[in-house]
Design a protein around this motif. Structure first.
Motif, PDB file in Angstrom:
ATOM      1  N   PRO A   5       0.827  -1.210   0.000  1.00 34.39           N
ATOM      2  CA  PRO A   5       0.000   0.000   0.000  1.00 34.39           C
ATOM      3  C   PRO A   5       0.867   1.268   0.000  1.00 34.39           C
ATOM      4  CG  PRO A   5       0.073  -0.964   2.190  1.00 34.39           C
ATOM      5  CD  PRO A   5       0.822  -1.905   1.276  1.00 34.39           C
ATOM      6  N   LEU A   6       0.294   2.328  -0.516  1.00 31.13           N
ATOM      7  CA  LEU A   6       0.971   3.623  -0.449  1.00 31.13           C
ATOM      8  C   LEU A   6       1.063   4.045   1.004  1.00 31.13           C
ATOM      9  CD1 LEU A   6      -0.768   5.314  -3.506  1.00 31.13           C
ATOM     10  CD2 LEU A   6       1.529   4.334  -3.415  1.00 31.13           C
ATOM     11  N   SER A   7       2.047   4.874   1.326  1.00 32.48           N
ATOM     12  CA  SER A   7       2.342   5.205   2.727  1.00 32.48           C
ATOM     13  C   SER A   7       1.675   6.485   3.218  1.00 32.48           C
ATOM     14  CB  SER A   7       3.859   5.316   2.916  1.00 32.48           C
ATOM     15  OG  SER A   7       4.359   6.409   2.163  1.00 32.48           O
ATOM     16  N   TYR A   8       0.689   6.971   2.496  1.00 28.60           N
ATOM     17  CA  TYR A   8      -0.006   8.195   2.884  1.00 28.60           C
ATOM     18  C   TYR A   8      -1.507   7.980   2.697  1.00 28.60           C
ATOM     19  CZ  TYR A   8       0.317   8.864  -2.175  1.00 28.60           C
ATOM     20  OH  TYR A   8       0.249   8.690  -3.535  1.00 28.60           O
ATOM     21  N   PRO A   9      -2.336   8.811   3.319  1.00 28.32           N
ATOM     22  CA  PRO A   9      -3.784   8.563   3.328  1.00 28.32           C
ATOM     23  C   PRO A   9      -4.392   8.447   1.926  1.00 28.32           C
ATOM     24  CG  PRO A   9      -3.221  10.290   4.887  1.00 28.32           C
ATOM     25  CD  PRO A   9      -1.978   9.997   4.102  1.00 28.32           C
ATOM     26  N   GLU A  10      -5.298   7.494   1.803  1.00 30.36           N
ATOM     27  CA  GLU A  10      -5.979   7.263   0.530  1.00 30.36           C
ATOM     28  C   GLU A  10      -6.705   8.512   0.035  1.00 30.36           C
ATOM     29  OE1 GLU A  10      -9.167   4.133  -1.436  1.00 30.36           O
ATOM     30  OE2 GLU A  10      -8.232   3.644   0.482  1.00 30.36           O
ATOM     31  N   SER A  11      -7.180   9.322   0.955  1.00 26.82           N
ATOM     32  CA  SER A  11      -7.900  10.548   0.573  1.00 26.82           C
ATOM     33  C   SER A  11      -7.002  11.520  -0.195  1.00 26.82           C
ATOM     34  CB  SER A  11      -8.473  11.241   1.809  1.00 26.82           C
ATOM     35  OG  SER A  11      -7.423  11.643   2.673  1.00 26.82           O
ATOM     36  N   LEU A  98       4.224  12.095 -15.287  1.00 29.54           N
ATOM     37  CA  LEU A  98       4.657  10.937 -14.516  1.00 29.54           C
ATOM     38  C   LEU A  98       4.385  11.260 -13.051  1.00 29.54           C
ATOM     39  CD1 LEU A  98       6.182   8.193 -14.265  1.00 29.54           C
ATOM     40  CD2 LEU A  98       8.281   9.540 -14.021  1.00 29.54           C
ATOM     41  N   ILE A  99       3.646  10.384 -12.392  1.00 32.60           N
ATOM     42  CA  ILE A  99       3.319  10.597 -10.973  1.00 32.60           C
ATOM     43  C   ILE A  99       3.668   9.327 -10.206  1.00 32.60           C
ATOM     44  CG2 ILE A  99       1.475  11.028  -9.293  1.00 32.60           C
ATOM     45  CD1 ILE A  99      -0.043  12.492 -11.543  1.00 32.60           C
ATOM     46  N   TYR A 100       4.359   9.514  -9.083  1.00 27.38           N
ATOM     47  CA  TYR A 100       4.556   8.366  -8.217  1.00 27.38           C
ATOM     48  C   TYR A 100       4.237   8.713  -6.771  1.00 27.38           C
ATOM     49  CZ  TYR A 100       9.565   9.973  -8.086  1.00 27.38           C
ATOM     50  OH  TYR A 100      10.739  10.676  -7.999  1.00 27.38           O
ATOM     51  N   GLY A 101       3.817   7.675  -6.044  1.00 30.93           N
ATOM     52  CA  GLY A 101       3.480   7.796  -4.631  1.00 30.93           C
ATOM     53  C   GLY A 101       4.407   6.930  -3.810  1.00 30.93           C
ATOM     54  N   THR A 102       4.674   7.355  -2.592  1.00 27.32           N
ATOM     55  CA  THR A 102       5.621   6.641  -1.739  1.00 27.32           C
ATOM     56  C   THR A 102       5.026   5.369  -1.151  1.00 27.32           C
ATOM     57  OG1 THR A 102       4.965   7.954   0.184  1.00 27.32           O
ATOM     58  CG2 THR A 102       6.843   8.755  -1.105  1.00 27.32           C
ATOM     59  N   LEU A 103       5.918   4.391  -0.971  1.00 24.97           N
ATOM     60  CA  LEU A 103       5.574   3.150  -0.285  1.00 24.97           C
ATOM     61  C   LEU A 103       6.184   3.207   1.117  1.00 24.97           C
ATOM     62  CD1 LEU A 103       6.257   0.684  -3.251  1.00 24.97           C
ATOM     63  CD2 LEU A 103       4.041   1.514  -2.425  1.00 24.97           C
ATOM     64  N   GLU A 104       5.889   2.218   1.924  1.00 21.53           N
ATOM     65  CA  GLU A 104       6.330   2.219   3.324  1.00 21.53           C
ATOM     66  C   GLU A 104       7.842   2.362   3.487  1.00 21.53           C
ATOM     67  OE1 GLU A 104       4.571   2.500   6.093  1.00 21.53           O
ATOM     68  OE2 GLU A 104       2.717   2.522   4.941  1.00 21.53           O
ATOM     69  N   LYS A 105       8.619   1.847   2.585  1.00 25.23           N
ATOM     70  CA  LYS A 105      10.079   1.906   2.718  1.00 25.23           C
ATOM     71  C   LYS A 105      10.659   3.149   2.044  1.00 25.23           C
ATOM     72  CE  LYS A 105      10.766  -3.063   3.065  1.00 25.23           C
ATOM     73  NZ  LYS A 105      11.422  -4.225   2.468  1.00 25.23           N
ATOM     74  N   HIS A 106      10.012   4.274   2.199  1.00 23.80           N
ATOM     75  CA  HIS A 106      10.486   5.544   1.631  1.00 23.80           C
ATOM     76  C   HIS A 106      10.795   6.496   2.776  1.00 23.80           C
ATOM     77  CE1 HIS A 106      10.762   9.122  -0.880  1.00 23.80           C
ATOM     78  NE2 HIS A 106      10.634   8.370  -1.961  1.00 23.80           N
ATOM     79  N   VAL A 107      11.786   7.348   2.586  1.00 27.10           N
ATOM     80  CA  VAL A 107      12.188   8.324   3.602  1.00 27.10           C
ATOM     81  C   VAL A 107      11.051   9.310   3.887  1.00 27.10           C
ATOM     82  CG1 VAL A 107      13.791  10.222   4.078  1.00 27.10           C
ATOM     83  CG2 VAL A 107      14.607   8.135   2.997  1.00 27.10           C
ATOM     84  N   GLU A 108      10.271   9.609   2.860  1.00 30.12           N
ATOM     85  CA  GLU A 108       9.155  10.554   2.969  1.00 30.12           C
ATOM     86  C   GLU A 108       7.838   9.815   2.759  1.00 30.12           C
ATOM     87  OE1 GLU A 108       9.370  14.144   3.138  1.00 30.12           O
ATOM     88  OE2 GLU A 108      11.492  13.919   3.537  1.00 30.12           O
ATOM     89  N   ARG A 109       6.748  10.518   3.067  1.00 32.66           N
ATOM     90  CA  ARG A 109       5.412  10.069   2.699  1.00 32.66           C
ATOM     91  C   ARG A 109       4.863  11.111   1.745  1.00 32.66           C
ATOM     92  NH1 ARG A 109       5.073   8.706   8.335  1.00 32.66           N
ATOM     93  NH2 ARG A 109       4.745   6.486   8.509  1.00 32.66           N
TER      94      ARG A 109
END
Length: 163
Positions: A5-11, A98-109
């Motif tokens: 899952p992405l590491s930030y709120p689904e909203s 190009l858009i990417y979202g962070t996963l749990e193993k990322h320095v940022e969210r």
């Protein structure tokens, strides 16, 4: 195979594209990055920038090693590995995104969006927006330094998109 899952709120999923389109508002508690750079003029400039974007040359220009497996991307900088998922990758006649979202193993969210456009006067512009907050304890502790590095890397991404 199940994806992480992405590491930030689904909203907030997709919010970076709203920021690209100037429809976004400041998100309480999140740092916003919004940088633009005119790359040049004409179709050749546009196509070169798009090629640089989708082949990860902008990240490499910033000193980041990129490894992509399907929609998962590993970014390695100063020995630190961070992971994200490609949420959108699209090229049209005068716009590429190009858009990417962070996963749990990322320095940022958060999320980061890259856009290359060619205006009616053939001006080619790169636009990068992101919303983020530190995810790792050490990034929270050193947030001013981490933020400075983040902004510098964003500027290097833009320079890496130049012809």
């Amino acid at each position: 195979m199940k994806t992480s899952p992405l590491s930030y709120p689904e909203s907030l999923h997709g919010t970076s594209e709203d920021l690209l389109n100037s429809n976004g508002e400041a998100i309480k508690g999140w740092q916003i990055t919004d940088r633009k750079l005119v790359l040049g003029y004409g179709e050749e400039c546009f196509q070169n920038a798009v090629q640089q974007l989708f082949s990860w040359k902008a990240q490499q220009y910033a000193g980041i090693t990129v490894t992509q497996t399907n929609t998962t991307v590993e970014l390695k900088f100063w020995g630190i590995r961070s992971y994200c998922r490609i949420l959108k990758s699209h090229q049209g006649l005068r716009r590429a995104v190009l858009i990417y979202g962070t996963l749990e193993k990322h320095v940022e969210r958060g999320e980061e969006a890259f856009e290359i456009t060619m205006a009616d006067n053939d001006q080619v512009t790169a636009h990068i927006v992101a919303f983020s907050k530190p995810a790792k304890w050490w990034a929270k502790l050193a947030n001013p330094v981490v933020r400075w590095v983040q902004l510098r890397i964003t500027d290097k991404y833009l320079e890496g998109l130049k012809p």
